[in-house]
Design an enzyme around this catalytic site. Structure first.
Site, PDB file in Angstrom:
ATOM      1  CG  HIS A   1      -0.846 -11.748  -3.783  1.00 41.18           C
ATOM      2  ND1 HIS A   1      -1.295 -12.183  -2.682  1.00 41.18           N
ATOM      3  CD2 HIS A   1      -0.743  -9.959  -3.320  1.00 41.18           C
ATOM      4  CE1 HIS A   1      -1.670 -10.863  -2.490  1.00 41.18           C
ATOM      5  NE2 HIS A   1      -1.182 -10.420  -1.420  1.00 41.18           N
TER       6      HIS A   1
ATOM      7  CD  GLU B   1       2.037  -9.796  -0.345  1.00 40.96           C
ATOM      8  OE1 GLU B   1       1.814  -9.362  -1.075  1.00 40.96           O
ATOM      9  OE2 GLU B   1       1.279 -10.662   0.283  1.00 40.96           O
TER      10      GLU B   1
ATOM     11  CG  ASP C   1      -2.850  -8.105   5.483  1.00 47.56           C
ATOM     12  OD1 ASP C   1      -1.990  -7.823   4.446  1.00 47.56           O
ATOM     13  OD2 ASP C   1      -4.078  -7.643   4.803  1.00 47.56           O
TER      14      ASP C   1
ATOM     15  CG  HIS D   1      -1.273  -5.330  -4.198  1.00 47.19           C
ATOM     16  ND1 HIS D   1      -0.201  -5.447  -3.707  1.00 47.19           N
ATOM     17  CD2 HIS D   1      -2.312  -6.711  -3.912  1.00 47.19           C
ATOM     18  CE1 HIS D   1      -0.356  -6.615  -2.406  1.00 47.19           C
ATOM     19  NE2 HIS D   1      -1.198  -7.027  -2.671  1.00 47.19           N
TER      20      HIS D   1
ATOM     21  NE  ARG E   1      -3.771  -2.571   2.055  1.00 48.46           N
ATOM     22  CZ  ARG E   1      -3.683  -3.784   2.177  1.00 48.46           C
ATOM     23  NH1 ARG E   1      -2.147  -4.048   2.840  1.00 48.46           N
ATOM     24  NH2 ARG E   1      -4.699  -4.364   2.264  1.00 48.46           N
TER      25      ARG E   1
HETATM   26  C1  GLA Z   1      -1.843  -8.397   0.302  1.00 47.84           C
HETATM   27  C2  GLA Z   1      -2.072  -7.099   1.175  1.00 47.84           C
HETATM   28  C3  GLA Z   1      -3.878  -7.851   1.478  1.00 47.84           C
HETATM   29  C4  GLA Z   1      -4.724  -7.762   0.270  1.00 47.84           C
HETATM   30  C5  GLA Z   1      -3.838  -9.704  -0.513  1.00 47.84           C
HETATM   31  C6  GLA Z   1      -5.090  -9.214  -1.657  1.00 47.84           C
HETATM   32  O1  GLA Z   1      -1.092  -9.588   0.811  1.00 47.84           O
HETATM   33  O2  GLA Z   1      -2.292  -6.765   1.686  1.00 47.84           O
HETATM   34  O3  GLA Z   1      -4.097  -7.266   2.869  1.00 47.84           O
HETATM   35  O4  GLA Z   1      -5.249  -6.981   0.044  1.00 47.84           O
HETATM   36  O5  GLA Z   1      -2.399  -8.933  -0.662  1.00 47.84           O
HETATM   37  O6  GLA Z   1      -5.825  -9.825  -1.279  1.00 47.84           O
END
Ligand code: GLA
Length: 377
Positions: free
Chosen positions: A205, A342, A277, A131, A106
């Site tokens: 991803h 990631e 996350d 993304h 982000r």
């Molecule tokens: C990343 C983001 C998540 C989500 C996924 C896709 O990992 O950090 O919050 O947006 O991608 O669904």
């Protein structure tokens, strides 16, 4: 009669030798994977190593489609979530297997300043940019070619992202090379150059599930993350700027722990993330790929290690999977049926001068490497 039996036995033996030989040979095969919406052919590349480990890739989104590795008894299964054909990837909104860019993760409020000039990006995740925007690198057809590095079989994917694409400055030339070697490693090398200063943060991803064939959720997987700190976020998952010690929090994976053990704790960060996350600050990141994480699944015995040159690792526990995706072989991907690791620079780095820089300048070369290494225990 006897002669016939002898020649029959000979034929069987020869056939067996031929099979072993074929299995033992590193190779790449290219096949049809479907078409883009405007009718261009999309390809599937099947890479096989001497152990019979199979990786498939597609040039749509420079995506990894499948990774088939054995469990501790030698039984092979696919440890990635994905789709059976190009149409699945073209319609996808969850970034299954994809190369993500220009900026993986982000950017706060979809804007940043570079050399005094403000750039505006798509706000495609609440008020934030996620993304790469509405049509990131996962939504394009890449040029692909097979190459033969010394240590394996590889496919090199290339794309040119035009100045201004998705709001980012600079004509960006990107090459992503996927190599499968005989150490059961899938290596991804990212290289990029630009003709104007820009920001860049490429990642992959892939959603992993070491049970194989998405046989259940990933909560029983154990993970070790080689990080003493993480970057806590606000409710929109933008880092606050703090590097917080993991010690004493449910984000402490310095020793291996089951993913499900603390995922529902009422710790504010887990509430914001709807599970894991977050970006972990990998210990001693540097020029050579270092161990960032080790994932293992107790029932199958499958193990995956992640090594990278990147300073950060986003561990995403598949919190947004909700049973609406129908994937390979009709399998429905329920809540937390896959997890992502990631490798990346930290989220919102263009707005965080204290974070490692994601700026790429003309004459400079963006170069990172990530390795997913498979074994059993
Ligand atoms: C990343 C983001 C998540 C989500 C996924 C896709 O990992 O950090 O919050 O947006 O991608 O669904």
């Amino acid at each position: 009669m006897r002669r016939r039996i002898v020649s029959l036995v000979l034929m069987v033996v020869l056939a067996a030798i031929a099979t072993v030989h074929a299995e033992g040979k590193m190779r790449i095969e290219k096949s049809d994977f479907g078409k883009t919406r405007d009718g261009q052919p999309v390809d599937l590349y099947t890479l096989t190593n001497d152990h019979g480990t199979v990786v498939t890739l597609t040039n749509w989104g420079a995506s990894i489609v499948s990774i088939q590795v054995p469990d501790r008894s030698g039984k092979k299964a696919d440890v990635l979530l994905g789709y059976d054909n190009a149409a699945g990837y073209i319609a996808d909104t969850a970034y299954l297997g994809a190369t993500v860019g220009r900026y993986g993760n982000r950017i706060g409020e979809g804007r940043f300043k570079l050399d005094g000039k403000e750039y505006k990006l798509a706000q495609n995740n609440g008020e934030n940019h996620l993304h790469g925007g509405t049509a990131g690198f996962n939504k394009r057809l890449w040029e692909a070619k097979e190459i033969k590095p010394a240590d394996g079989v590889a496919v090199q994917m290339h794309c040119l992202s035009k100045d201004g694409e998705e709001g980012y400055p600079g004509n960006l030339d990107v090459t992503v090379t996927f190599t499968l070697n005989n150490k059961n490693e899938v290596k991804i090398d990212y290289v990029a150059t630009t003709d104007k200063p820009t920001v860049l943060n490429l990642t992959n991803h892939s959603y992993f599930n070491l049970l194989g064939d998405a046989a259940g959720d990933i909560l029983g997987h154990e993970i070790m993350i080689n990080a003493d700190r993480f970057t806590p976020v606000d409710v929109g998952l933008i880092p606050t700027g703090e590097l917080r010690p993991v010690a004493g929090t449910p984000l402490d994976f310095t020793q291996p722990k089951a993913i499900g053990a603390r995922i529902n704790d009422q710790y504010e960060q887990l509430v914001f993330g709807k599970g894991y996350d977050h970006n972990w600050v990998i210990n001693q990141s540097g020029a050579a790929p270092r161990l960032a994480a080790r994932l293992s699944e107790p029932k199958s015995g499958r193990v995956m290690e992640v090594l990278t040159t990147e300073p950060g690792l986003q561990f995403y526990s598949g919190n947004f999977l909700d049973g609406t995706i129908k994937g390979k072989k009709g399998k429905v991907y329920q809540h937390r049926y896959g997890l992502c690791l990631e490798t990346q620079h930290f989220p919102d780095s263009p707005n965080k001068p204290d974070f490692p820089s994601t700026t790429l300048k003309p004459g400079g070369k963006y170069q990172t490497t990530t390795i997913y290494r498979f074994s059993t225990k």
